[in-house]
Design a protein around this motif. Sequence first.
Motif, short mmCIF file in Angstrom:
data_model
loop_
_atom_site.label_atom_id
_atom_site.label_comp_id
_atom_site.label_asym_id
_atom_site.label_seq_id
_atom_site.Cartn_x
_atom_site.Cartn_y
_atom_site.Cartn_z
N TYR A 461 -12.34 128.87 91.17
CA TYR A 461 -11.27 129.86 91.18
C TYR A 461 -10.00 129.23 91.74
CZ TYR A 461 -15.42 132.75 90.89
OH TYR A 461 -16.63 133.27 90.50
N ASP A 462 -8.86 129.65 91.23
CA ASP A 462 -7.56 129.24 91.76
C ASP A 462 -7.06 130.38 92.65
OD1 ASP A 462 -4.97 128.53 92.33
OD2 ASP A 462 -4.41 128.07 90.25
N LEU A 463 -7.15 130.20 93.95
CA LEU A 463 -6.83 131.28 94.89
C LEU A 463 -5.37 131.66 94.86
CD1 LEU A 463 -9.04 130.30 97.97
CD2 LEU A 463 -9.56 131.93 96.14
N ASN A 464 -4.51 130.76 94.43
CA ASN A 464 -3.08 131.12 94.32
C ASN A 464 -2.86 132.18 93.26
OD1 ASN A 464 -2.24 129.43 96.35
ND2 ASN A 464 -1.50 127.81 94.99
N LYS A 465 -3.69 132.17 92.23
CA LYS A 465 -3.53 133.11 91.12
C LYS A 465 -4.63 134.17 91.11
CE LYS A 465 -1.53 129.48 88.18
NZ LYS A 465 -1.70 128.70 86.93
N ASP A 466 -5.72 133.92 91.79
CA ASP A 466 -6.90 134.77 91.68
C ASP A 466 -7.61 134.86 93.03
OD1 ASP A 466 -9.06 136.22 90.68
OD2 ASP A 466 -10.06 134.47 89.83
N VAL A 467 -6.96 135.48 94.00
CA VAL A 467 -7.54 135.56 95.35
C VAL A 467 -8.80 136.42 95.35
CG1 VAL A 467 -6.27 137.59 96.16
CG2 VAL A 467 -6.92 135.80 97.79
N SER A 468 -8.97 137.26 94.34
CA SER A 468 -10.15 138.12 94.25
C SER A 468 -11.33 137.41 93.60
CB SER A 468 -9.83 139.39 93.46
OG SER A 468 -8.78 140.11 94.07
N GLU A 469 -11.14 136.17 93.19
CA GLU A 469 -12.21 135.36 92.61
C GLU A 469 -12.91 136.09 91.47
OE1 GLU A 469 -13.99 132.69 96.09
OE2 GLU A 469 -13.71 134.77 96.73
N THR A 470 -12.13 136.49 90.48
CA THR A 470 -12.66 137.25 89.35
C THR A 470 -12.85 136.40 88.10
OG1 THR A 470 -10.43 137.91 88.68
CG2 THR A 470 -11.62 139.39 90.18
N THR A 471 -12.07 135.30 87.98
CA THR A 471 -12.07 134.53 86.74
C THR A 471 -12.54 133.10 87.00
OG1 THR A 471 -10.19 135.84 85.95
CG2 THR A 471 -10.69 133.79 84.76
N ASN A 472 -13.74 132.80 86.55
CA ASN A 472 -14.33 131.47 86.71
C ASN A 472 -13.73 130.51 85.69
OD1 ASN A 472 -15.95 129.23 87.04
ND2 ASN A 472 -17.83 130.22 86.35
N ILE A 473 -13.05 129.48 86.15
CA ILE A 473 -12.40 128.53 85.25
C ILE A 473 -12.99 127.13 85.40
CG2 ILE A 473 -10.25 129.82 85.02
CD1 ILE A 473 -9.03 128.13 87.24
N ALA A 474 -14.26 127.07 85.81
CA ALA A 474 -14.90 125.77 86.04
C ALA A 474 -14.92 124.91 84.79
CB ALA A 474 -16.33 125.97 86.56
N ASP A 475 -15.14 125.52 83.61
CA ASP A 475 -15.24 124.73 82.39
C ASP A 475 -13.92 124.08 81.99
OD1 ASP A 475 -14.07 127.17 81.87
OD2 ASP A 475 -14.95 127.37 79.86
N LYS A 476 -12.82 124.54 82.55
CA LYS A 476 -11.51 123.99 82.22
C LYS A 476 -11.09 122.87 83.17
CE LYS A 476 -9.86 128.38 80.31
NZ LYS A 476 -8.83 129.46 80.40
N HIS A 477 -11.85 122.66 84.26
CA HIS A 477 -11.44 121.67 85.26
C HIS A 477 -12.64 120.84 85.71
CE1 HIS A 477 -7.40 123.40 85.69
NE2 HIS A 477 -8.00 124.58 85.56
N PRO A 478 -13.22 120.04 84.84
CA PRO A 478 -14.38 119.22 85.21
C PRO A 478 -14.04 118.20 86.30
CG PRO A 478 -13.51 118.56 83.07
CD PRO A 478 -12.83 119.85 83.43
N ASP A 479 -12.78 117.82 86.42
CA ASP A 479 -12.39 116.87 87.46
C ASP A 479 -12.54 117.48 88.84
OD1 ASP A 479 -10.34 118.66 86.64
OD2 ASP A 479 -8.81 117.45 87.62
N ILE A 480 -12.22 118.76 88.99
CA ILE A 480 -12.38 119.44 90.28
C ILE A 480 -13.86 119.60 90.61
CG2 ILE A 480 -11.87 121.52 91.60
CD1 ILE A 480 -9.41 119.86 90.93
N ILE A 481 -14.67 119.88 89.60
CA ILE A 481 -16.11 120.02 89.83
C ILE A 481 -16.71 118.69 90.26
CG2 ILE A 481 -18.30 120.58 88.74
CD1 ILE A 481 -16.35 122.96 89.29
N ARG A 482 -16.26 117.61 89.68
CA ARG A 482 -16.74 116.29 90.10
C ARG A 482 -16.39 116.03 91.56
NH1 ARG A 482 -15.37 114.74 84.69
NH2 ARG A 482 -13.24 114.24 85.36
N GLN A 483 -15.18 116.41 91.98
CA GLN A 483 -14.78 116.25 93.37
C GLN A 483 -15.69 117.08 94.29
OE1 GLN A 483 -10.54 116.68 94.26
NE2 GLN A 483 -10.08 116.29 92.11
N ALA A 484 -16.04 118.29 93.85
CA ALA A 484 -16.92 119.15 94.66
C ALA A 484 -18.27 118.49 94.85
CB ALA A 484 -17.07 120.52 94.01
#
Length: 511
Positions: A461-484
């Motif tokens: 989730y991008d907390l700047n745009k989605d503080v309620s954590e409603t929209t999972n965008i993991a498939d669009k950011h594999p680089d962030i998932i690798r960092q996790a």
Amino acid sequence: MVSSMKLSVVVCSVAVLIVAGWVLVSFTPPRSAVPPNIIYIYADDLGYAELGCYGQQKIRTPNLDRLAREGIRFTQHYTSMPVCAPARCMLLTGKHSGHSYIRGNYEMGGFPDSLEGGQMPLYPGAFTLGRMLQQQGYKTACVGKWGMGMANTTGNPNQQGFDYFYGYLDQKQAHNYYPTHLWENGKPDKLNNPVIDVHRRLTPETATPEAFAYFRGNDYAIDKMSQKAQAFVRQNKKGPFFLYLPFTAPHVSLQAPEAAVKEYIGKFGDHGGAERPYLGEQSYASTPYPRATYAAMITHMDAQIGKLMQLLKELNIDNNTLVMFSSDNGATFNGGVEAAYFNSVGKLRGLKMDVYEGGIREPMLARWPGTIKPNQTTDHVSVQYDLLATLAELVGYKHPFVTDGISFLPTLLAQPSSQKKHPFLYWEYPEKGGQLAIRMGSWKAVKTNVRKARTAPWQLYDLNKDVSETTNIADKHPDIIRQANVIVAREHTPTHINEWEIVTPKTKPAN
């Protein structure tokens, strides 16, 4: 005196050494410092939006709201863990949940007095906030809920950095605000209360006024704690002192003095009617006015904090006392609490036991007249395992120590150019199916049900745009998932309790 302290804090120097994923910190002590008194107040299961200064509309918190006006309010401050015992351990030891000795509510004993056994004891000689401040010449006290071992164990608070202790040693006993006893320096302090089984349920047929009265006693634990805290401050007014004040409100059971409840009776009924009684359906004590009682518990705690703040002024030590306030985790889901009715976590998702924002983002206030500027709000991203590093810098602790935290003292002193930032925050929670969370900038990665599937997919989730954590965008950011994944592999160390293992171990056990 105050200006001297401000100057001394500014000229502290810091040495940091990264060793195998840990941070070894050493602060050069300030010159000509006047040691400030320190009070850290810790609520129990208080939601992010349950104070007026965080948007609460139904519950009155005038003293904490004034504390916010006279100091600084954090909007992105986190607990180290979404449940009691591990959050307290990490607060006091400055380690995140991949390194902490205590990572869950490991219960020992039972609910009756005869089976009182507490939780997993903290190991001998742990480096705690209390121990560090003792070494700096502070008198230290913990008044409230401990949850890290009984008096006959290595977790005894008097052996873990606190000169004085009063309150609950066992969290299970804290389910009852009218206990038969509290503990004072390893000995039971008998209270004027009958034995109450707060987990006794009622039925509509048995819910008489006499049945509800069963859950009330004479000596209210919050009041006893408040009295002992004030006595400690009076006895140590010449300072320096450190008072860790982990109040138990508003953790269920729903119990409050009748006068406090009356303030809210009739205000929270649906469609103009009376409240629906709570009969113990979700465990904990029954009450005819669950909403009024919950609000009363928070307002009554606020009143005790007001008395403490007034005492600082009466003793003329207000200007040399740093007061902070936060909570151990988000609002609860059981015991008759209606978090949705009170909008307890605002727009955030999740409650206690969740690593979503509603379970871990907490109110955080700090006040220090003449040193912390009033009417400040900060969006600095901080976490409770930062407190050890913060107080070490404040008092000029000169010995190296290990921590995962970063001092937020520059934020308190309105010195943003000096404030270091976390590259990430880390949560590894073994309960409720096993959960992981990592915050990196505005990115929030969450993984649930890890106990069943350690390779379960991440949510992002991008907390700047989605503080309620409603929209999972993991498939669009594999680089962030690798960092996790890299962070988890690096930050996890095996624990000594098999039930707490939810990550494949790669290194030797934590200690």
